[in-house]
Design an enzyme around this catalytic site. Structure first.
Site, PDB file in Angstrom:
ATOM      1  N   SER A 349      41.899  41.278  37.503  1.00 25.18           N
ATOM      2  CA  SER A 349      41.187  40.019  37.356  1.00 25.18           C
ATOM      3  C   SER A 349      41.734  38.984  38.343  1.00 25.18           C
ATOM      4  O   SER A 349      41.737  39.222  39.543  1.00 25.18           O
ATOM      5  CB  SER A 349      41.263  39.544  35.899  1.00 25.18           C
ATOM      6  OG  SER A 349      40.295  38.559  35.629  1.00 25.18           O
ATOM      7  N   ASP A 469      31.591  45.640  33.442  1.00 26.01           N
ATOM      8  CA  ASP A 469      32.364  44.392  33.504  1.00 26.01           C
ATOM      9  C   ASP A 469      31.413  43.244  33.813  1.00 26.01           C
ATOM     10  O   ASP A 469      30.981  43.057  34.951  1.00 26.01           O
ATOM     11  CB  ASP A 469      33.440  44.499  34.586  1.00 26.01           C
ATOM     12  CG  ASP A 469      34.426  43.337  34.563  1.00 26.01           C
ATOM     13  OD1 ASP A 469      34.136  42.325  33.888  1.00 26.01           O
ATOM     14  OD2 ASP A 469      35.480  43.442  35.213  1.00 26.01           O
ATOM     15  N   HIS A 499      36.089  44.981  31.399  1.00 25.57           N
ATOM     16  CA  HIS A 499      37.147  44.305  32.158  1.00 25.57           C
ATOM     17  C   HIS A 499      38.509  44.831  31.694  1.00 25.57           C
ATOM     18  O   HIS A 499      39.253  44.143  30.986  1.00 25.57           O
ATOM     19  CB  HIS A 499      37.008  42.802  31.903  1.00 25.57           C
ATOM     20  CG  HIS A 499      37.749  41.928  32.866  1.00 25.57           C
ATOM     21  ND1 HIS A 499      37.452  41.861  34.203  1.00 25.57           N
ATOM     22  CD2 HIS A 499      38.779  41.056  32.669  1.00 25.57           C
ATOM     23  CE1 HIS A 499      38.255  40.990  34.794  1.00 25.57           C
ATOM     24  NE2 HIS A 499      39.069  40.499  33.879  1.00 25.57           N
TER      25      HIS A 499
END
Length: 760
Positions: A349, A469, A499
């Site tokens: 991320s 995601d 994610h």
């Protein structure tokens, strides 16, 4: 379980025998296959003074234990080898399987018995995953088969866990960055947490650039969240222009201070278990949060090249090109005399995003990045096609909200007292610059777009990304991966999860593959390892990974949507509008069940549809007003078994990342029946219908041709499946929630779904 073994390096007989001898296996090319296998098995039981006892607990045949077999005159057969190999890897006869042959086929077992190849089979078996999720050699080393001598030992081109994690050095330095992001007249200092083994060898470094690691301010974050309930503004017709601007760091001076010996220490930092895995294998771990975080100075500039420079400065320090101090008093400097200067960045991320940004600087010393679920354009994270568009699961967030979350200097009361007034001024400037009113691309977002500098990347690149995601959407990796220079080594793992990390999944040897790559790039080991450029998780069955050549094909198939005129009403009743605003998940459920305001088209497939790339909706549309937003989702609709998007724990702590160090669960995506799967989605302000830089008017009740690109994906639909197309306006998870009274009309007879098709 199913084997998808990408990490094993095919090895010659001579090399296999040599590596086995180095591990202490007493094998002899002149001995029979049966004798060598017995010697190998007895070595596995190094905890036992009498290896007859554990050997008798294995079976060689359904009616004979292994001890009896090796004491007999019977010859070694495929049946015996396979049965023993399965048990050595932790599979239990009568529990995990009854018929070994059928079970081996189900596993896609990578070793095929040949009596003349027994040495190579044993070598391959050691490099093969156990039921626990560890390779057999890693499992043996974790039990103490090799001592922790703080030196490198390799097997099949990978480093083994022989570095002592019970006697680690934990220290803090403060790197001077060529920045003054808070404009206080002082160069920013960047706090660096270092964890490294006590070794005489120069160590490579895994660096996690994480703005979260010094703490997060959830209270400030929540106060800063924006209300999504607002009208979609009508924008003036215009052209947007931006310019490429090189980031120019400030000048720094060579440091003449004495070398300090007394460094700040720490006892714990929240670590990343993939880093822990490599820490036990001779790779230093460092965690850096960058400007504007607790222990560092400066302002949280959130995504621009000033923030990137604060991480780059640390790589410069590891290579002797920047100064680090023992403390904020700056009385002594400290050098990275323990480091070999080669760095790989890690993390998911925001962390992976910083890795991408760093790579685009071309900084010397950055040999490789492992960037998971990473952003390549911040505009595409918080905006889409001229719309404010929240990341999935986080309605109301924007980049200045993220700044509040990660500006952890305000968690230190003294820093808050001294610097908060200035911070609020800079934060307000950031809030104005991001232009939440229009949703348009501008210079602020252009300065946070790493795609324009992708050509400068020279390190090896590994990306992982979930095709489910909807936080960091698949377009982020699609665009950066396809923009990478052809001259570099690049790898992409596309999984069917959301994610999430994937290093501890049962079905793929990601950890071991990264081990082989990092030994090549950071330790200079000539291991001849070759990893496919792209590996995709098959969505049609469990635990199946396939090599792919490209992400995005030019071959297309056009699917007609029908002949009707469909009306999409934007307005909801007050109670329904409030209910969806309070719970966007309830809206999604209603949308997918055909209950929310929408135009719905179901397409029954008459043949397989292997999607690879960016689906485009080409629509004939008109709006009853001079504004309009268009949302679309594509579903694989109907009850059948599909992969879930969240991995579940198969075991709680079966993976040992060293020798009794940093244990973690083994995970996998479940395969179970559900009603639908989102394949892709997309959103557009109809004033940006032709491109991002052109703002156009919307003529009332006049037909427009719109091309809405959806999120790229690779997804295989089969003959008889139903492809559901949902067209609507407001999305209560992602877009602004405009409840004004307008409607869109879609002419299906002039509309198509343009699907990129994977070649065979």
């Amino acid at each position: 379980m199913r084997y998808n073994q990408f990490s094993y390096i095919p090895t010659s007989l001579e090399r296999a025998a040599e590596e086995l001898k180095e591990l202490g296996f007493d094998l002899d090319l002149q001995k029979t296959a049966k004798a060598n296998l017995e010697s190998f098995l007895r070595k596995l039981f190094f905890h036992y003074p009498d290896s007859d006892y554990p050997l008798s607990h294995l079976i060689a045949k359904n009616d004979m234990d292994a001890l009896s077999f090796f004491q007999s005159e019977q010859e070694l057969s495929k049946e015996v080898f396979d049965l023993l190999a399965l048990q050595v890897l932790g599979f239990i006869p009568g529990v995990d399987f009854t018929e070994a042959d059928a079970f081996l086929d189900k596993l896609a077992f990578p070793i095929h018995f040949d009596e003349t190849e027994i040495i190579k089979h044993i070598h391959h078996l050691l490099a093969t995953r156990c039921k626990s999720g560890m390779t057999l050699i890693d499992d043996l080393v974790s039990q103490g088969m090799l001592t922790m001598d703080n030196d490198y030992h390799f097997f099949n081109g990978k480093s083994l866990a022989t570095f002592d994690t019970s006697q680690l050095i934990r220290e803090v330095v403060y790197v001077e960055a060529p920045l003054d992001t808070d404009q206080d007249g002082q160069l920013d200092l960047i706090k660096v947490n270092i964890i490294r083994p006590q070794s005489q060898k120069p160590l490579p470094t895994l660096m996690t650039p994480s703005p979260y690691h010094q703490g997060i301010n959830e209270v400030a974050n929540d106060k800063k969240l924006y209300r999504m309930e607002k009208e979609l503004v009508v924008k003036k017709r215009r052209q947007i222009t931006v310019e490429d601007r090189d980031f120019i760091p400030l000048e720094t001076q060579p440091c003449k201070l004495p070398i300090g010996q007394n460094l700040e220490s720490f006892s714990y930092i929240n670590s990343y278990s993939l880093n822990d895995y490599f820490l036990a294998r001779g790779f230093a771990n460092i965690y850096v949060s960058g400007v504007g975080t607790a222990g560092s100075t400066g302002f949280m500039t959130s995504g621009d090249y000033a923030q990137i420079e604060s991480f780059k400065a640390v790589i410069d320090w590891l290579n002797g090109r920047a100064t680090a101090y023992t403390s904020h008093s700056k009385n002594h400097q400290v050098r990275a005399d323990w480091a070999n200067g080669l760095v790989c960045t890690t993390g998911k991320s925001y962390l992976g995003t910083m890795s991408t940004g760093l790579a685009t600087t071309g900084v010397d010393g950055l040999a490789m990045i492992i960037a998971e679920s990473a952003i390549s354009s911040w505009y595409n994270y918080y905006r889409e096609n001229g719309l404010v568009c929240s990341p999935g699961g986080y309605p109301g967030e924007d980049l200045d909200v993220l700044t509040e979350l990660t500006y952890s200097r305000n968690l230190l009361a003294g820093d808050y007292l001294r610097h908060n007034d200035r911070y609020q001024e800079l934060l307000n400037q950031q809030s104005q610059a991001l232009d939440r009113q229009s949703g348009d691309y501008n210079q602020f977002w252009h300065d946070r777009n790493y795609l324009k500098n992708a050509h400068q990347i020279k390190c090896d690149v590994v990306y992982t990304h979930g095709l489910q995601d909807w936080n960091v959407k698949p377009r982020q990796v699609y665009e950066i991966f396809n923009a990478l220079p052809s001259t570099i080594n690049k790898h992409l793992f596309l999984h069917q999860g959301e994610h999430v990390y994937m290093h501890n999944w049962q079905s793929i040897d990601f950890r071991e593959s990264m081990n082989a790559l990092l030994c090549q790039k950071l330790l200079g080991l000539a291991n001849d390892f070759s990893l496919p450029e792209m590996i995709w998780q098959d969505n049609t069955c469990p635990q199946n990974w396939q090599e792919r050549k490209v992400f995005g094909t030019s071959t297309i198939k056009e699917l007609d949507l029908g002949q009707e005129l469909l009306l999409i009403d934007n307005h909801y009743g007050e109670d329904e509008f409030k209910a969806y605003g309070k719970d966007f998940r309830a809206f999604k459920a209603a949308l997918f069940e055909g209950k929310a305001n929408q135009a719905l088209v179901d397409i029954l497939l008459e043949e397989d549809l292997p999607i690879n790339g960016e689906i485009v909706l080409q629509l004939k549309v008109k709006s009853s007003e001079n504004k309009g937003l268009l949302s679309a989702q594509i579903l694989d609709y109907g009850k059948k078994k599909r992969l879930g998007d969240l991995p579940i724990a198969l075991t709680q702590s079966s993976i040992d990342n060293g020798q009794n160090f940093s244990r973690e669960p083994l995970k996998e995506l479940p395969f179970r029946e559900d009603s639908y799967r989102v394949i892709s989605k997309g959103f557009m302000n109809l004033q940006n219908r032709n491109n991002l830089s052109s703002i156009e008017t919307i003529p009332n009740n006049k037909w427009m041709t719109v091309r809405l690109p959806l999120q790229p994906t690779i997804y295989h639909l089969e003959k008889g499946d139903t492809l559901r197309v949902i067209l609507y306006t407001t999305d209560f998870e992602h877009t602004v929630r405009d409840n004004s009274n307008y409607a869109l009309t879609i002419d299906l007879s002039q509309s198509q779904l343009i699907v990129p098709i994977a070649s065979n």
